[in-house]
Scaffold this motif. Structure first.
Motif, PDB file in Angstrom:
ATOM      1  N   VAL A  49      62.510 -21.289 -74.579  1.00  0.00           N
ATOM      2  CA  VAL A  49      61.764 -22.377 -75.183  1.00  0.00           C
ATOM      3  C   VAL A  49      60.633 -23.101 -74.837  1.00  0.00           C
ATOM      4  CG1 VAL A  49      62.386 -24.837 -76.098  1.00  0.00           C
ATOM      5  CG2 VAL A  49      64.758 -22.684 -75.465  1.00  0.00           C
ATOM      6  N   ILE A  50      59.484 -23.011 -76.462  1.00  0.00           N
ATOM      7  CA  ILE A  50      57.824 -23.628 -75.703  1.00  0.00           C
ATOM      8  C   ILE A  50      58.530 -24.915 -76.517  1.00  0.00           C
ATOM      9  CG2 ILE A  50      55.831 -23.468 -76.060  1.00  0.00           C
ATOM     10  CD1 ILE A  50      56.130 -20.286 -75.554  1.00  0.00           C
ATOM     11  N   SER A  71      72.075 -25.545 -71.286  1.00  0.00           N
ATOM     12  CA  SER A  71      71.613 -24.034 -71.674  1.00  0.00           C
ATOM     13  C   SER A  71      70.858 -24.199 -70.033  1.00  0.00           C
ATOM     14  CB  SER A  71      71.101 -23.661 -72.657  1.00  0.00           C
ATOM     15  OG  SER A  71      70.721 -22.632 -72.180  1.00  0.00           O
ATOM     16  N   ASN A  72      70.649 -23.634 -69.321  1.00  0.00           N
ATOM     17  CA  ASN A  72      69.480 -23.648 -68.424  1.00  0.00           C
ATOM     18  C   ASN A  72      68.584 -22.212 -68.804  1.00  0.00           C
ATOM     19  OD1 ASN A  72      70.560 -25.026 -66.102  1.00  0.00           O
ATOM     20  ND2 ASN A  72      72.222 -22.770 -65.912  1.00  0.00           N
ATOM     21  N   VAL A  73      68.220 -22.455 -70.050  1.00  0.00           N
ATOM     22  CA  VAL A  73      66.693 -21.597 -70.388  1.00  0.00           C
ATOM     23  C   VAL A  73      65.784 -22.017 -69.660  1.00  0.00           C
ATOM     24  CG1 VAL A  73      67.289 -22.625 -72.489  1.00  0.00           C
ATOM     25  CG2 VAL A  73      66.186 -20.455 -72.687  1.00  0.00           C
ATOM     26  N   PRO A  74      65.006 -21.569 -69.793  1.00  0.00           N
ATOM     27  CA  PRO A  74      63.731 -21.478 -69.346  1.00  0.00           C
ATOM     28  C   PRO A  74      63.656 -22.335 -70.167  1.00  0.00           C
ATOM     29  CG  PRO A  74      63.196 -18.939 -69.277  1.00  0.00           C
ATOM     30  CD  PRO A  74      65.243 -19.164 -69.532  1.00  0.00           C
ATOM     31  N   GLN A  92      61.004 -32.971 -63.885  1.00  0.00           N
ATOM     32  CA  GLN A  92      62.314 -33.977 -63.460  1.00  0.00           C
ATOM     33  C   GLN A  92      63.391 -33.282 -64.309  1.00  0.00           C
ATOM     34  OE1 GLN A  92      60.899 -38.107 -62.925  1.00  0.00           O
ATOM     35  NE2 GLN A  92      60.493 -37.973 -61.151  1.00  0.00           N
ATOM     36  N   LEU A  93      62.883 -33.142 -65.850  1.00  0.00           N
ATOM     37  CA  LEU A  93      63.953 -33.244 -66.808  1.00  0.00           C
ATOM     38  C   LEU A  93      64.384 -31.548 -66.913  1.00  0.00           C
ATOM     39  CD1 LEU A  93      62.775 -34.841 -70.110  1.00  0.00           C
ATOM     40  CD2 LEU A  93      64.883 -35.120 -68.459  1.00  0.00           C
ATOM     41  N   GLY A  94      64.111 -31.358 -65.493  1.00  0.00           N
ATOM     42  CA  GLY A  94      64.154 -29.391 -65.372  1.00  0.00           C
ATOM     43  C   GLY A  94      63.607 -27.929 -66.455  1.00  0.00           C
ATOM     44  N   ALA A  95      62.257 -28.885 -66.707  1.00  0.00           N
ATOM     45  CA  ALA A  95      61.220 -27.726 -67.534  1.00  0.00           C
ATOM     46  C   ALA A  95      60.862 -26.751 -66.365  1.00  0.00           C
ATOM     47  CB  ALA A  95      60.097 -28.297 -68.379  1.00  0.00           C
ATOM     48  N   ASP A  96      60.730 -25.228 -66.678  1.00  0.00           N
ATOM     49  CA  ASP A  96      59.654 -24.868 -65.922  1.00  0.00           C
ATOM     50  C   ASP A  96      58.168 -24.868 -65.771  1.00  0.00           C
ATOM     51  OD1 ASP A  96      62.212 -22.446 -64.701  1.00  0.00           O
ATOM     52  OD2 ASP A  96      62.151 -23.714 -67.127  1.00  0.00           O
ATOM     53  N   ASP A  97      57.875 -25.289 -66.628  1.00  0.00           N
ATOM     54  CA  ASP A  97      56.100 -25.235 -66.669  1.00  0.00           C
ATOM     55  C   ASP A  97      55.338 -25.934 -67.356  1.00  0.00           C
ATOM     56  OD1 ASP A  97      53.584 -24.837 -65.771  1.00  0.00           O
ATOM     57  OD2 ASP A  97      53.634 -22.434 -65.309  1.00  0.00           O
TER      58      ASP A  97
END
Length: 229
Positions: A49-50, A71-74, A92-97
């Motif tokens: 997800v972007i 979900s743990n989707v990136p 902190q919210l769990g984003a990957d980048d």
């Protein structure tokens, strides 16, 4: 083909990003109703997800929280704001980048590819292989193999074939091919494209597949899928 959900309300930017990602064989979805983001997320079931931060109704942070609760989707954030706290909060919210606007597309695609390789590592070898007309197309080895035999293509020929078979049975315009190939600095003229497609077709003729690369006059080219008997 990986499915990407692009949560972006700027239609011009959305279409630009979608077009470029389609050229890399990603299947890109958008949000049609920003009141129903989670419903559309559940329907798409994206591999990545972007999210833009500034969105109508609720901001990107809100939707990141909602997605992370299910979900743990990136997730990759896009932002035109330059506050360091935005990046900190995203992580902190769990984003990957996090990608700062304006951005160079090569940076975004590199980040997407890196995350997909890391998260879906078990599937990376399968991504390099494609079945077309009962033949195995190996993008890494530049080979096409069927029961008749195997042919090795040049990088240019494989690049063209990949673009065509990722849109099999659909016409790929000459302009789209030229734009993709120009970005990759492989071609310098329209005539060069014609020459390379003809060479590709001749190579595929060796294993009986040349006829499936069809020329659509005034439109472009099409990789037909062989009818199963």
């Amino acid at each position: 083909m990986f499915k990407l959900l692009l949560i972006e309300d700027d239609l011009t930017l959305f279409n630009e990003i979608k077009e470029r990602l389609n050229q890399w064989s990603y299947d890109v979805y958008g949000i049609t109703d920003f009141n129903k983001v989670m419903q559309e997320f559940s329907a798409v079931k994206p591999d990545l997800v972007i999210i833009d931060i500034q969105l109508p109704k609720f901001d990107g942070f809100h939707w990141c929280r909602m997605i992370r609760s299910h979900s743990n989707v990136p997730i990759i954030f896009l932002s035109s704001r330059d506050h360091p706290t935005d990046m900190v909060m995203s992580m902190q919210l769990g984003a990957d980048d996090f990608v700062q606007k304006p951005f160079h597309f090569d940076v975004l695609i590199a980040k997407i590819q890196a995350i997909l390789r890391r998260v879906y590592n078990y599937n990376t070898e399968q991504v390099s292989l494609k079945t077309w007309c009962n033949a195995a197309v190996d993008y890494e080895r530049n080979t096409v193999t069927n029961e008749t035999g195997s042919v090795e293509l040049t990088k240019n020929e494989m690049f063209i074939l990949k673009l065509l078979i990722e849109q099999k049975n659909k016409i790929v315009s000459r302009d789209k091919l030229m734009n993709s190939l120009w970005d990759d600095k492989r071609f310098i003229s329209d005539n060069t494209l014609t020459v390379n497609v003809n060479r590709l077709r001749k190579r595929l003729d060796e294993i009986g597949l040349g006829q499936f690369i069809e020329t659509k006059v005034g439109q472009g080219y099409l990789a037909a899928e062989e009818e199963m008997v």
